[in-house]
Write an enzyme that holds these catalytic residues in place. Structure first.
Site, PDB file in Angstrom:
ATOM      1  N   ASN A  68      78.800  32.181  11.429  1.00  0.00           N
ATOM      2  CA  ASN A  68      77.552  31.467  11.137  1.00  0.00           C
ATOM      3  C   ASN A  68      76.678  32.207  10.134  1.00  0.00           C
ATOM      4  OD1 ASN A  68      76.388  33.540  12.630  1.00  0.00           O
ATOM      5  ND2 ASN A  68      74.947  32.197  13.664  1.00  0.00           N
ATOM      6  N   LYS A  80      81.748  26.137  10.668  1.00  0.00           N
ATOM      7  CA  LYS A  80      81.820  27.546  11.076  1.00  0.00           C
ATOM      8  C   LYS A  80      83.243  28.107  10.987  1.00  0.00           C
ATOM      9  CE  LYS A  80      77.725  27.425  14.017  1.00  0.00           C
ATOM     10  NZ  LYS A  80      77.139  27.736  15.324  1.00  0.00           N
TER      11      LYS A  80
HETATM   12  P1  NDP Z   1      82.232  21.775  21.529  1.00  0.00           P
HETATM   13  O1  NDP Z   1      82.375  20.359  21.104  1.00  0.00           O
HETATM   14  O2  NDP Z   1      83.077  22.821  20.917  1.00  0.00           O
HETATM   15  O3  NDP Z   1      82.487  21.856  23.126  1.00  0.00           O
HETATM   16  C1  NDP Z   1      81.852  20.970  23.986  1.00  0.00           C
HETATM   17  C2  NDP Z   1      82.064  21.406  25.433  1.00  0.00           C
HETATM   18  O4  NDP Z   1      81.274  20.554  26.253  1.00  0.00           O
HETATM   19  C3  NDP Z   1      83.509  21.302  25.917  1.00  0.00           C
HETATM   20  O5  NDP Z   1      83.768  22.372  26.790  1.00  0.00           O
HETATM   21  C4  NDP Z   1      83.497  19.959  26.665  1.00  0.00           C
HETATM   22  O6  NDP Z   1      84.466  19.879  27.688  1.00  0.00           O
HETATM   23  C5  NDP Z   1      82.128  19.994  27.278  1.00  0.00           C
HETATM   24  N1  NDP Z   1      81.576  18.672  27.629  1.00  0.00           N
HETATM   25  C6  NDP Z   1      81.147  17.701  26.795  1.00  0.00           C
HETATM   26  N2  NDP Z   1      80.654  16.656  27.496  1.00  0.00           N
HETATM   27  C7  NDP Z   1      80.786  16.978  28.815  1.00  0.00           C
HETATM   28  C8  NDP Z   1      80.461  16.315  30.033  1.00  0.00           C
HETATM   29  N3  NDP Z   1      79.917  15.105  30.042  1.00  0.00           N
HETATM   30  N4  NDP Z   1      80.740  16.950  31.196  1.00  0.00           N
HETATM   31  C9  NDP Z   1      81.282  18.187  31.211  1.00  0.00           C
HETATM   32  N5  NDP Z   1      81.614  18.862  30.088  1.00  0.00           N
HETATM   33  C10 NDP Z   1      81.371  18.272  28.906  1.00  0.00           C
HETATM   34  O7  NDP Z   1      80.662  22.098  21.364  1.00  0.00           O
HETATM   35  P2  NDP Z   1      79.997  23.543  21.159  1.00  0.00           P
HETATM   36  O8  NDP Z   1      80.666  24.470  22.101  1.00  0.00           O
HETATM   37  O9  NDP Z   1      79.970  23.868  19.723  1.00  0.00           O
HETATM   38  O10 NDP Z   1      78.451  23.291  21.575  1.00  0.00           O
HETATM   39  C11 NDP Z   1      78.061  23.083  22.935  1.00  0.00           C
HETATM   40  C12 NDP Z   1      76.545  23.017  23.038  1.00  0.00           C
HETATM   41  O11 NDP Z   1      75.931  24.236  22.665  1.00  0.00           O
HETATM   42  C13 NDP Z   1      75.910  21.939  22.163  1.00  0.00           C
HETATM   43  O12 NDP Z   1      74.954  21.251  22.952  1.00  0.00           O
HETATM   44  C14 NDP Z   1      75.216  22.714  21.070  1.00  0.00           C
HETATM   45  O13 NDP Z   1      74.078  22.034  20.579  1.00  0.00           O
HETATM   46  C15 NDP Z   1      74.812  23.990  21.813  1.00  0.00           C
HETATM   47  N6  NDP Z   1      74.619  25.136  20.919  1.00  0.00           N
HETATM   48  C16 NDP Z   1      73.349  25.657  20.820  1.00  0.00           C
HETATM   49  C17 NDP Z   1      73.084  26.736  20.000  1.00  0.00           C
HETATM   50  C18 NDP Z   1      71.677  27.273  19.915  1.00  0.00           C
HETATM   51  O14 NDP Z   1      71.380  28.065  18.986  1.00  0.00           O
HETATM   52  N7  NDP Z   1      70.770  26.920  20.804  1.00  0.00           N
HETATM   53  C19 NDP Z   1      74.144  27.356  19.191  1.00  0.00           C
HETATM   54  C20 NDP Z   1      75.469  26.760  19.388  1.00  0.00           C
HETATM   55  C21 NDP Z   1      75.659  25.686  20.213  1.00  0.00           C
HETATM   56  P3  NDP Z   1      85.986  19.451  27.368  1.00  0.00           P
HETATM   57  O15 NDP Z   1      86.670  20.683  26.874  1.00  0.00           O
HETATM   58  O16 NDP Z   1      86.505  18.987  28.671  1.00  0.00           O
HETATM   59  O17 NDP Z   1      85.912  18.361  26.328  1.00  0.00           O
END
Ligand code: NDP
Length: 269
Positions: free
Chosen positions: A85, A64
């Site tokens: 996207n 993206k």
């Molecule tokens: P990123 O990798 O950019 O960010 C992940 C985030 O999750 C960070 O803020 C991270 O925190 C946090 N995180 C991960 N594991 C944990 C945990 N165990 N406890 C607390 N916080 C946690 O991912 P995206 O933002 O791209 O995607 C996030 C979710 O959104 C995914 O599940 C994805 O599938 C979903 N999504 C769904 C869409 C849909 O159309 N339904 C579209 C886009 C995304 P930290 O910064 O501390 O690492």
């Protein structure tokens, strides 16, 4: 026949072709929609090849940000999301847009009847997904958007970029203890089956919890809300609604999402 595609890696799991073909059938539009698997580092070559004949492409992980760089012109929401996207070719130019955020808003507001207006919104996570939804949520005029993230600094940095658009606050998991109207899980914790360390007081029987992840069974986050008597939903509708918005950009007509959401939901179970 016009050519469309979704570009990503991995791509086999993508439901975009099925969704777009179902929308096209609603209007008797003939189109081709394929999946393009691209190696990391090879996005520009693949996208340039596609757009020799192609009209529009959806872009998914991990490209993206590459798509943002590839586009000649960007919508405001794509610029603020820092990600694209939806790519469209118009008069020789590649236009980049981001429909993820409006997909989330339409699902929560239109499909689940939850208005954001004047509400207190909690967004958990500060990654790409949160960044993509902040402007479309701000446009709905909530009272306050609170961001909580495991890595506090990332939430602070993200909030600082959106202060012109909405009232924003940043909290740590430890400091969260008041209820919210809408609670959105934009972390990837559900993917790995991890429970978020959320104070149970954030959920009430009147709150609405939304997990951006979707699956055959409710996620742990959704169960946290249910235990407090609140309503909840997963992110399948967001997926279909972001596709609906892309479809509208490309074809100028708004498809009906409900039957497509139902059909994909049936396949999950
Ligand atoms: P990123 O990798 O950019 O960010 C992940 C985030 O999750 C960070 O803020 C991270 O925190 C946090 N995180 C991960 N594991 C944990 C945990 N165990 N406890 C607390 N916080 C946690 O991912 P995206 O933002 O791209 O995607 C996030 C979710 O959104 C995914 O599940 C994805 O599938 C979903 N999504 C769904 C869409 C849909 O159309 N339904 C579209 C886009 C995304 P930290 O910064 O501390 O690492």
């Amino acid at each position: 026949m016009k050519e469309f595609a979704v570009i990503g890696n991995p791509i086999e799991h993508s439901k975009s072709p099925e969704i777009h073909m179902a929308f096209a059938a609603q209007f008797d539009i003939e189109l081709r929609y394929s999946k393009i698997l691209v190696d990391k580092g090879a996005f520009n070559v693949a996208a340039s090849e596609f757009f020799e004949c192609g009209t529009g492409a959806n872009v998914t992980l991990p490209f993206k940000e590459d798509a943002l760089q590839f586009a000649d012109v960007l919508s405001e929401r794509a610029q603020l999301a820092g990600a694209v996207n939806t790519l469209s070719k118009k008069e020789g130019l590649i236009i980049g847009d981001n429909t993820d955020g409006i997909g989330l808003v339409r699902d929560i507001r239109d499909n689940y009847g939850q208005s954001f207006l004047g509400k207190k919104i909690l967004i958990i996570g500060a990654g790409g997904a949160t960044r993509g939804v902040l402007l479309p949520i701000a446009t709905e005029k909530p009272q306050l958007i609170t961001i909580v993230n495991r890595t506090y600094k990332k939430a602070e940095q993200l909030a600082a970029q959106f202060t012109d658009y909405a009232a924003l606050s940043v909290e740590s998991f430890e400091s969260l203890e008041s209820p919210f109207d809408i609670i959105i899980n934009a972390t990837s914790a559900s993917l790995s089956g991890q429970t978020l360390p959320l104070n149970e007081k954030v959920f009430t029987f009147e709150s609405f919890a939304y997990d951006m992840m979707y699956g055959a069974t409710p996620t742990l986050f959704m169960q946290q809300s249910t235990q407090r008597g609140g309503r909840c939903a997963d992110g399948l509708g967001m997926l279909v609604e972001q596709a609906a918005q892309s479809f509208e950009i490309w074809h100028g007509v708004k498809p009906c999402s409900q039957p497509v959401i139902r059909s994909i939901r049936d396949q999950l179970s």
